[in-house]
Enzyme design. Structure first.
Site, short mmCIF file in Angstrom:
data_model
loop_
_atom_site.label_atom_id
_atom_site.label_comp_id
_atom_site.label_asym_id
_atom_site.label_seq_id
_atom_site.Cartn_x
_atom_site.Cartn_y
_atom_site.Cartn_z
N GLY A 153 88.40 31.27 31.38
CA GLY A 153 87.48 30.13 31.39
C GLY A 153 86.39 30.25 30.33
N ASP A 183 80.00 28.25 31.67
CA ASP A 183 79.58 29.64 31.94
C ASP A 183 80.27 30.63 31.00
OD1 ASP A 183 78.30 28.39 34.00
OD2 ASP A 183 79.19 29.60 35.60
N LEU A 191 86.40 33.27 35.57
CA LEU A 191 85.62 32.02 35.70
C LEU A 191 86.51 30.79 35.65
CD1 LEU A 191 82.68 32.85 33.22
CD2 LEU A 191 83.02 33.61 35.57
N GLN A 230 89.58 24.86 38.43
CA GLN A 230 89.29 23.44 38.52
C GLN A 230 87.96 23.40 39.26
OE1 GLN A 230 88.22 20.26 38.86
NE2 GLN A 230 88.99 20.34 40.95
N SER A 289 81.10 30.38 44.95
CA SER A 289 80.26 29.19 44.83
C SER A 289 79.51 28.89 46.12
CB SER A 289 81.16 28.00 44.49
OG SER A 289 80.50 26.78 44.74
N GLU A 332 79.34 26.13 47.27
CA GLU A 332 80.17 25.15 48.00
C GLU A 332 80.92 25.83 49.15
OE1 GLU A 332 81.01 21.61 47.81
OE2 GLU A 332 78.98 21.78 47.05
N TYR A 388 87.82 22.05 47.08
CA TYR A 388 87.26 23.01 46.12
C TYR A 388 86.58 24.18 46.87
CZ TYR A 388 84.01 25.14 42.83
OH TYR A 388 83.30 26.05 42.09
N HIS A 436 74.41 25.62 38.63
CA HIS A 436 73.67 25.96 37.41
C HIS A 436 74.17 25.08 36.27
CE1 HIS A 436 76.88 28.85 38.25
NE2 HIS A 436 77.14 28.82 36.95
N ALA A 459 83.54 13.82 52.10
CA ALA A 459 82.71 14.70 52.93
C ALA A 459 81.67 15.29 52.00
CB ALA A 459 83.55 15.80 53.57
P1 NAP Z 1 83.80 24.60 33.71
O1 NAP Z 1 82.81 24.28 32.64
O2 NAP Z 1 84.52 23.50 34.40
O3 NAP Z 1 84.88 25.59 33.06
C1 NAP Z 1 86.11 25.84 33.69
C2 NAP Z 1 86.97 26.71 32.79
O4 NAP Z 1 88.22 26.96 33.45
C3 NAP Z 1 87.31 26.06 31.43
O5 NAP Z 1 87.28 27.05 30.45
C4 NAP Z 1 88.73 25.57 31.67
O6 NAP Z 1 89.50 25.49 30.49
C5 NAP Z 1 89.26 26.71 32.52
N1 NAP Z 1 90.50 26.32 33.24
C6 NAP Z 1 90.63 25.32 34.13
N2 NAP Z 1 91.91 25.26 34.54
C7 NAP Z 1 92.60 26.25 33.90
C8 NAP Z 1 93.95 26.69 33.89
N3 NAP Z 1 94.88 26.09 34.64
N4 NAP Z 1 94.29 27.74 33.11
C9 NAP Z 1 93.37 28.34 32.34
N5 NAP Z 1 92.07 27.95 32.29
C10 NAP Z 1 91.69 26.92 33.07
O7 NAP Z 1 83.13 25.47 34.85
P2 NAP Z 1 81.75 26.33 34.82
O8 NAP Z 1 80.64 25.45 35.25
O9 NAP Z 1 81.66 27.08 33.56
O10 NAP Z 1 82.01 27.33 36.03
C11 NAP Z 1 82.65 28.59 35.83
C12 NAP Z 1 83.20 29.07 37.15
O11 NAP Z 1 82.15 29.20 38.10
C13 NAP Z 1 84.21 28.14 37.81
O12 NAP Z 1 85.15 28.94 38.49
C14 NAP Z 1 83.39 27.35 38.81
O13 NAP Z 1 84.22 26.88 39.85
C15 NAP Z 1 82.41 28.41 39.25
N6 NAP Z 1 81.09 27.94 39.68
C16 NAP Z 1 80.36 27.10 38.91
C17 NAP Z 1 79.09 26.74 39.31
C18 NAP Z 1 78.23 25.85 38.47
O14 NAP Z 1 77.26 25.30 39.02
N7 NAP Z 1 78.50 25.69 37.19
C19 NAP Z 1 78.57 27.25 40.53
C20 NAP Z 1 79.36 28.11 41.28
C21 NAP Z 1 80.61 28.47 40.85
P3 NAP Z 1 89.58 24.12 29.59
O15 NAP Z 1 88.38 24.19 28.68
O16 NAP Z 1 90.87 24.27 28.90
O17 NAP Z 1 89.51 22.97 30.54
O1 F7E Z 2 77.30 17.04 42.34
C1 F7E Z 2 75.91 14.11 44.05
C2 F7E Z 2 77.18 14.73 44.59
O2 F7E Z 2 79.27 17.14 40.81
C3 F7E Z 2 76.03 17.40 42.83
C4 F7E Z 2 80.16 22.56 40.51
O3 F7E Z 2 79.72 23.32 39.41
O4 F7E Z 2 78.22 23.11 41.79
C5 F7E Z 2 78.96 22.03 41.27
O5 F7E Z 2 79.42 21.20 42.33
C6 F7E Z 2 75.59 16.42 43.90
C7 F7E Z 2 76.66 16.13 44.97
O6 F7E Z 2 78.08 19.28 41.51
C8 F7E Z 2 76.88 11.58 41.66
O7 F7E Z 2 77.68 13.97 45.68
C9 F7E Z 2 75.55 11.74 43.35
O8 F7E Z 2 76.04 16.07 46.22
O9 F7E Z 2 76.99 17.78 39.92
P1 F7E Z 2 77.94 17.77 41.05
P2 F7E Z 2 78.59 19.95 42.87
O10 F7E Z 2 79.54 19.08 43.59
O11 F7E Z 2 77.39 20.42 43.61
C10 F7E Z 2 78.94 23.97 42.69
C11 F7E Z 2 78.02 25.08 43.11
C12 F7E Z 2 80.23 24.42 42.14
O12 F7E Z 2 80.70 25.52 42.44
C13 F7E Z 2 81.03 23.42 41.40
O13 F7E Z 2 82.00 24.05 40.57
O14 F7E Z 2 75.33 15.16 43.27
N1 F7E Z 2 76.13 12.94 43.19
N2 F7E Z 2 76.00 10.89 42.42
C14 F7E Z 2 76.97 12.89 42.15
N3 F7E Z 2 77.75 13.83 41.59
C15 F7E Z 2 78.49 13.47 40.50
N4 F7E Z 2 79.26 14.39 39.89
N5 F7E Z 2 78.44 12.19 40.00
C16 F7E Z 2 77.66 11.20 40.54
O15 F7E Z 2 77.64 10.08 40.08
#
Ligand code: NAP
Ligand code: F7E
Length: 327
Positions: free
Chosen positions: A9, A14, A83, A86, A128, A130, A152, A182, A283
Site C-alpha cells: 500500500g 499512509d 497497509l 480496500q 482501525s 472502525e 470494512y 488520520h 449502519a
Molecule cells: P489508502 O490511501 O486507501 O491506500 C490503500 C493502499 O492499498 C493503496 O496503496 C492501494 O493501492 C493499496 N491496495 C488496495 N487494494 C490492493 C490490492 N488488491 N493489492 C495491492 N494493493 C492494494 O489508505 P490509507 O488511508 O493510506 O490507509 C492505510 C491503511 O490503514 C489501510 O489498510 C486502511 O484501511 C488503514 N487505516 C486507515 C486509516 C485512516 O484514517 N487513513 C485509519 C485506520 C486504518 P492503489 O494505489 O493501487 O489503489
Molecule cells: O467518513 C461521514 C461518514 O469516509 C467519516 C477510513 O480511513 O477512517 C476512515 O473511515 C464520517 C462518517 O471515513 C460524508 O458517514 C458524512 O461518519 O471520511 P470517512 P471513515 O468512514 O471514518 C477509518 C478509521 C478507517 O480505518 C478507514 O479506512 O463522515 N460523512 N458525509 C461522509 N463520509 C464521506 N466519505 N462522504 C460524505 O459525503
C-alpha cells in the site's frame, strides 16, 4: 547496517508518508504495488512521485498468495508494514465481498508467507478504530470491546485477530496499530475531510457551487497522517510485540469540519452544504474518540497537529492544486 522495510500500500496516503519517514531514517524502502499502478504511473504514483528513484517497487496483489510469497522470498526484509487494503468504509457496504477478500485474505497471505520464508521479519498490521464501531466505552482504548458496524470494520477485526493469532501460535513478531482517522493533503478524495477541503477550494475559485454531503452529526477523532506513520514505526521498535491505539483524544463533528474548512476561505458553510442521503451509510458509527494514553506512556508518542492546523493545511493545499489546474 541498513534496515530494509517492505510497505504494502505504498501508493496510498499512509504508505507514501511512511516511505518518506523511513527514507529519512536511512531505511532501504521497498513497496508492493498492483500491476495497474505500474501501467498507469502518472496517476497511480502521484503520492510517491517525489521518491520514485529512491524506492524499489514490486508488482504484487493482495489477491495472489504467489505474488506476495515471491516478493518476500527475494529479499531479507527486517520490517513489513501491511497497509494495503480496500480502505473506504462506504465502498465496503457496496461490495462487502471484495473488501472481505482483499482485507482478510490479503492479510492472511502476507502473514502466511512471512511465516514460511521470513519468520524474523517484524510485521505491522493497519488496524482501525472502525473495529470499535458501536463502542460501549468512551473514549476507546486497547481493552474496549470491538463491535464493528461495517464489512470494512469486520474485515479489519479479522485481520487484527489473524495478526494476534500468528503472534500467539507461531511466535512471530507481529502486532496491530489501532489507528483512528488520520488525514492530510494526500488523503483520497472520497473521504469526508478531503472531499470537503477540495470542494471548498473549488467553490472559492468559482468551479463549484455546493458541497453535497451525508451525516453532518457523525463525530470522528481526526489526526494528521504524518504523526500516525511515525507511530507505526515506533510501535514496531518495541522489545515485545504489542497492540496500540493511536488517536488525538479529541472528537469533532462533520458539521464542525465544514464550518472550519469554509471559514478558512471566509465563507459560511450553511450557504453551500447540501444534505444528500446517498452519502448516508446503512449502519453509521456515530462517534469515535480514542484514548492513546498507552502510546503516550510506552512509546512517548504525541500528535503534533491540532485539528484546525490539519484542516488549514488541507484547504491551503487544495487551493493551490485547484489554482494550478486552472492556469
Ligand atoms: P489508502 O490511501 O486507501 O491506500 C490503500 C493502499 O492499498 C493503496 O496503496 C492501494 O493501492 C493499496 N491496495 C488496495 N487494494 C490492493 C490490492 N488488491 N493489492 C495491492 N494493493 C492494494 O489508505 P490509507 O488511508 O493510506 O490507509 C492505510 C491503511 O490503514 C489501510 O489498510 C486502511 O484501511 C488503514 N487505516 C486507515 C486509516 C485512516 O484514517 N487513513 C485509519 C485506520 C486504518 P492503489 O494505489 O493501487 O489503489
Ligand atoms: O467518513 C461521514 C461518514 O469516509 C467519516 C477510513 O480511513 O477512517 C476512515 O473511515 C464520517 C462518517 O471515513 C460524508 O458517514 C458524512 O461518519 O471520511 P470517512 P471513515 O468512514 O471514518 C477509518 C478509521 C478507517 O480505518 C478507514 O479506512 O463522515 N460523512 N458525509 C461522509 N463520509 C464521506 N466519505 N462522504 C460524505 O459525503
Amino acid at each position: 547496517m541498513t534496515r530494509r522495510a517492505l510497505i504494502t500500500g505504498i501508493t496510498g496516503q499512509d504508505g507514501s508518508y511512511l516511505a518518506d519517514y523511513l527514507l529519512g531514517l536511512g531505511y532501504e524502502v521497498h513497496g508492493l504495488v498492483r500491476r495497474v499502478a505500474l501501467e498507469a504511473p502518472e496517476s497511480r504514483f502521484s503520492r510517491i512521485a517525489h521518491i520514485l528513484d529512491r524506492v524499489t517497487l514490486h508488482p504484487a496483489s493482495l489477491e495472489s498468495y504467489a505474488s506476495i510469497f515471491h516478493v518476500l522470498s527475494k529479499y531479507e526484509f527486517d520490517e513489513c508494514y501491511h497497509l494495503a487494503a480496500q480502505s473506504f468504509v462506504a465502498e465496503s457496504f457496496a461490495d462487502g465481498f471484495s473488501t472481505m477478500n482483499m482485507n482478510i485474505n490479503g492479510t492472511h497471505y502476507v502473514l502466511a508467507a512471512l511465516r514460511e520464508v521470513r519468520p524474523s521479519c517484524r510485521f505491522y498490521f493497519a488496524g482501525s478504530s472502525e473495529m470499535f464501531g458501536n463502542a460501549t466505552e468512551v473514549p476507546q482504548k486497547e481493552t474496549t470491546p470491538f463491535q464493528p458496524r461495517s464489512p470494512y470494520g469486520i474485515s479489519k477485526l479479522a485481520g487484527f485477530h489473524l495478526t494476534r493469532n500468528y503472534r500467539d501460535a507461531y511466535g512471530l513478531y507481529c502486532l496491530s496499530g489501532i489507528l483512528f482517522n488520520h488525514e492530510s493533503p494526500r488523503r483520497g478524495l472520497e473521504f469526508v475531510t478531503r472531499k470537503t477541503t477540495t470542494t471548498v477550494a473549488r467553490i472559492k475559485l468559482g468551479l463549484a457551487s455546493e458541497l453535497r454531503i451525508g451525516n453532518l452529526d457523525a463525530r470522528r477523532d481526526w489526526g494528521h497522517a504524518r504523526d500516525y506513520v511515525r507511530a507505526m514505526h515506533t510501535i514496531l521498535q518495541q522489545r515485545e510485540p504489542d497492540d496500540f491505539v493511536i488517536a488525538t483524544g479529541e472528537t469533532h463533528s462533520v458539521r464542525e469540519l465544514c464550518e472550519l474548512a469554509f471559514a478558512e476561505v471566509d465563507l459560511d458553510y450553511r450557504e453551500f452544504v447540501k444534505i444528500d442521503e446517498r452519502y448516508y451509510r446503512p449502519a453509521e458509527v456515530d462517534q469515535l474518540i480514542g484514548d492513546a494514553s498507552k502510546a503516550r506512556r510506552v512509546l512517548e508518542w504525541e500528535p503534533t497537529y491540532t485539528f484546525s492546523e490539519l484542516i488549514k493545511e488541507m484547504v491551503a493545499s487544495d487551493l493551490a492544486l485547484v489554482r494550478a489546474s486552472i492556469h
